[in-house]
Design a protein around this motif. Structure first.
Motif, mmCIF file in Angstrom:
data_model
loop_
_atom_site.group_PDB
_atom_site.id
_atom_site.type_symbol
_atom_site.label_atom_id
_atom_site.label_comp_id
_atom_site.label_asym_id
_atom_site.label_seq_id
_atom_site.Cartn_x
_atom_site.Cartn_y
_atom_site.Cartn_z
ATOM 1 N N CYS A 41 0.832 -1.206 0.000
ATOM 2 C CA CYS A 41 0.000 0.000 0.000
ATOM 3 C C CYS A 41 0.867 1.258 0.000
ATOM 4 C CB CYS A 41 -0.923 -0.011 1.213
ATOM 5 S SG CYS A 41 -1.940 1.478 1.380
ATOM 6 N N MET A 42 1.881 1.288 0.846
ATOM 7 C CA MET A 42 2.718 2.478 0.973
ATOM 8 C C MET A 42 3.478 2.758 -0.322
ATOM 9 S SD MET A 42 5.706 3.244 3.771
ATOM 10 C CE MET A 42 6.674 1.823 3.247
ATOM 11 N N PHE A 43 4.202 1.751 -0.822
ATOM 12 C CA PHE A 43 5.010 1.963 -2.021
ATOM 13 C C PHE A 43 4.137 2.135 -3.259
ATOM 14 C CE2 PHE A 43 8.165 -0.224 0.698
ATOM 15 C CZ PHE A 43 9.177 0.725 0.639
ATOM 16 N N GLY A 44 3.051 1.378 -3.350
ATOM 17 C CA GLY A 44 2.160 1.518 -4.500
ATOM 18 C C GLY A 44 1.484 2.872 -4.539
ATOM 19 N N LEU A 45 1.073 3.387 -3.379
ATOM 20 C CA LEU A 45 0.408 4.687 -3.326
ATOM 21 C C LEU A 45 1.367 5.803 -3.710
ATOM 22 C CD1 LEU A 45 -2.319 5.982 -2.579
ATOM 23 C CD2 LEU A 45 -1.447 6.272 -0.254
ATOM 24 N N ILE A 74 -4.174 5.450 -11.831
ATOM 25 C CA ILE A 74 -5.395 5.803 -11.097
ATOM 26 C C ILE A 74 -6.079 4.560 -10.544
ATOM 27 C CG2 ILE A 74 -7.724 6.746 -11.335
ATOM 28 C CD1 ILE A 74 -6.529 8.740 -13.380
ATOM 29 N N VAL A 75 -6.215 3.509 -11.377
ATOM 30 C CA VAL A 75 -6.887 2.291 -10.907
ATOM 31 C C VAL A 75 -6.038 1.575 -9.864
ATOM 32 C CG1 VAL A 75 -6.026 0.639 -12.634
ATOM 33 C CG2 VAL A 75 -8.331 0.381 -11.710
ATOM 34 N N ASP A 76 -4.708 1.689 -9.955
ATOM 35 C CA ASP A 76 -3.835 1.107 -8.931
ATOM 36 C C ASP A 76 -3.955 1.860 -7.606
ATOM 37 O OD1 ASP A 76 -2.859 -1.006 -10.375
ATOM 38 O OD2 ASP A 76 -1.066 0.039 -11.084
ATOM 39 N N ILE A 77 -4.125 3.183 -7.684
ATOM 40 C CA ILE A 77 -4.324 3.965 -6.453
ATOM 41 C C ILE A 77 -5.618 3.538 -5.761
ATOM 42 C CG2 ILE A 77 -4.875 6.278 -5.576
ATOM 43 C CD1 ILE A 77 -2.913 7.387 -7.681
ATOM 44 N N PHE A 248 5.253 -9.398 -15.459
ATOM 45 C CA PHE A 248 3.845 -9.740 -15.646
ATOM 46 C C PHE A 248 3.610 -11.226 -15.370
ATOM 47 C CE2 PHE A 248 0.595 -11.487 -18.493
ATOM 48 C CZ PHE A 248 -0.510 -10.763 -18.106
ATOM 49 N N LEU A 249 4.466 -12.079 -15.920
ATOM 50 C CA LEU A 249 4.299 -13.514 -15.742
ATOM 51 C C LEU A 249 4.514 -13.934 -14.292
ATOM 52 C CD1 LEU A 249 6.094 -14.846 -18.949
ATOM 53 C CD2 LEU A 249 3.639 -14.650 -18.551
ATOM 54 N N ILE A 250 5.560 -13.391 -13.662
ATOM 55 C CA ILE A 250 5.862 -13.765 -12.279
ATOM 56 C C ILE A 250 4.732 -13.353 -11.338
ATOM 57 C CG2 ILE A 250 7.391 -13.268 -10.319
ATOM 58 C CD1 ILE A 250 9.708 -13.150 -12.271
ATOM 59 N N CYS A 251 4.206 -12.159 -11.539
ATOM 60 C CA CYS A 251 3.191 -11.641 -10.626
ATOM 61 C C CYS A 251 1.815 -12.254 -10.860
ATOM 62 C CB CYS A 251 3.101 -10.124 -10.752
ATOM 63 S SG CYS A 251 4.540 -9.236 -10.104
ATOM 64 N N CYS A 295 2.805 -2.080 -7.539
ATOM 65 C CA CYS A 295 4.008 -1.317 -7.190
ATOM 66 C C CYS A 295 5.010 -1.301 -8.337
ATOM 67 C CB CYS A 295 4.689 -1.908 -5.950
ATOM 68 S SG CYS A 295 3.717 -1.886 -4.455
ATOM 69 N N MET A 296 4.999 -2.378 -9.139
ATOM 70 C CA MET A 296 5.975 -2.501 -10.213
ATOM 71 C C MET A 296 5.600 -1.694 -11.444
ATOM 72 S SD MET A 296 8.166 -4.347 -8.780
ATOM 73 C CE MET A 296 9.242 -4.561 -10.199
ATOM 74 N N ASN A 297 4.293 -1.441 -11.640
ATOM 75 C CA ASN A 297 3.871 -0.709 -12.832
ATOM 76 C C ASN A 297 4.546 0.647 -12.984
ATOM 77 O OD1 ASN A 297 2.196 -2.702 -13.815
ATOM 78 N ND2 ASN A 297 0.394 -1.941 -12.766
#
Length: 350
Positions: A41-45, A74-77, A248-251, A295-297
């Motif tokens: 949440c922290m790193f992704g935000l 936006i959708v990840d947030i 993408f594949l790993i996640c 977070c990786m995007n």
């Protein structure tokens, strides 16, 4: 009434006719998931807010890829804002936020999953057009830019429609094997189970398999084209493309394979307690990796690009100079005379 008709199937705890003691699984999730979800949440935000700020304040979404990236951020947030609720849920080992919040949070996850994958497919298609079909891409991409709002609106509407069943049928209720409330899709009858299987299959088909096929198709031809091209930036471009596909594949692949196996075995009554525990561990571990993708995007699709980093640095410099009242006109240095070819090249190689 048969045993199958009286069975209550639950997606999180996979209840069967003979209850299985999963205290060790719940202790595992209570220890690992609150910490993992809080960090994601922290790193992704932070990362996705920086992406939106850069596009809004400087980059101005000049291309379709830029617009897709901004929508993905936006959708990840929206999604990472739901993770604290799940962290509390696993820390307390019960759902305390009520039925409405359960529907909302489960629905937002489904929306993030479907919309994110559709946007990844759109990005891969845009890059395919700009590289593989470079000789005729300018005219086509000019037309898509004219309809960019319609394209993005279509992606959002399609994602909401596919996610609607999750909003509608999720709820807070008490499972047969757990004394506390859980937040899941209610599956107390054979019809509910069939409906749930249908929902999972639809979301996997449109939210995972179709975007994956688009990505495999597009990036296969992109790599092939870059290998054949004589360009000093070829190696860097290939590394970026390969990194995108690998992450993408790993996640996503492990988690979606677990969902597929779970959906295929939901009506199986001869599952052992040990196999249920293994599937539960697999679900929670792969789910954490799938959540990590948000977070990786920002790193893979934005910060890895030189042009985007330059814009980001200028945005940060502008914000700092406003704070300390020592401003230079950082936005005034924005290039305004890029040719169509240079824009296409920088999108791909930066």
């Amino acid at each position: 009434m048969t045993g199958e008709e009286t069975t209550i199937l639950d997606y999180s705890y996979m209840d069967i006719l003979t209850p299985c003691d999963k205290n060790e699984v719940r202790n595992f999730t209570k220890t690992l998931l609150p910490v993992a979800y809080s960090l994601i949440c922290m790193f992704g935000l932070v990362g996705n807010i920086f992406v939106v700020m850069t596009f809004a304040l400087y980059k101005k979404t000049e291309s379709m890829t830029d617009l897709y990236l901004c929508n993905m951020a936006i959708v990840d947030i929206l999604f990472v804002l739901t993770l604290p609720f799940w962290a509390v849920n696993y820390a307390l080992n019960r759902w305390i936020f009520g039925d409405f919040m359960c529907k909302l949070i489960k629905g937002i996850y489904a929306l993030n999953f479907v919309c994110g994958m559709l946007l990844l497919a759109c990005i891969s298609m845009d890059r395919y057009i700009s590289i593989v079909q470079a000789t005729r891409s300018f005219k086509f991409r000019s037309r898509t830019l004219a309809y960019r709002k319609v394209i993005c609106l279509t992606v959002w509407v399609a994602s909401i429609l596919i996610s609607c069943p999750t909003f509608i049928f999720s709820g807070s209720y008490q499972s047969t094997n757990v004394s506390n409330d859980i937040c899941e899709h209610k599956s107390s009858t054979e019809f509910d189970v069939t409906l749930k299987l249908l929902i999972i299959n639809i979301q996997l088909f449109f939210g995972f398999f179709i975007p994956m096929l688009f990505m495999v198709f597009c990036y296969t031809f992109i790599v092939k084209k870059l290998v054949q091209a004589h360009n000093s930036k070829r190696s860097k471009a290939i590394r970026v493309v390969v990194s995108i596909v690998i992450v993408f594949l790993i996640c996503q692949v492990p988690y979606n394979m677990v969902l597929l196996v779970t959906a295929a075995t939901m009506k199986t009554l001869d599952k052992t307690c040990q196999s249920e525990k293994q599937m539960a561990y697999a679900k929670y571990i792969t789910e954490t990796f799938a959540f990590l993708h948000c977070c990786m995007n920002p790193v893979l699709y934005a910060f890895i690009g030189v042009k985007f980093r330059n814009y980001f640095v200028k945005v940060m410099a502008g914000l700092c100079c406003v704070r300390y009242k020592n401003c230079r006109n950082t936005h005034g240095s924005r290039p305004s005379s890029d040719t169509a070819h240079s824009r296409q090249t920088s999108e791909v190689y930066d």
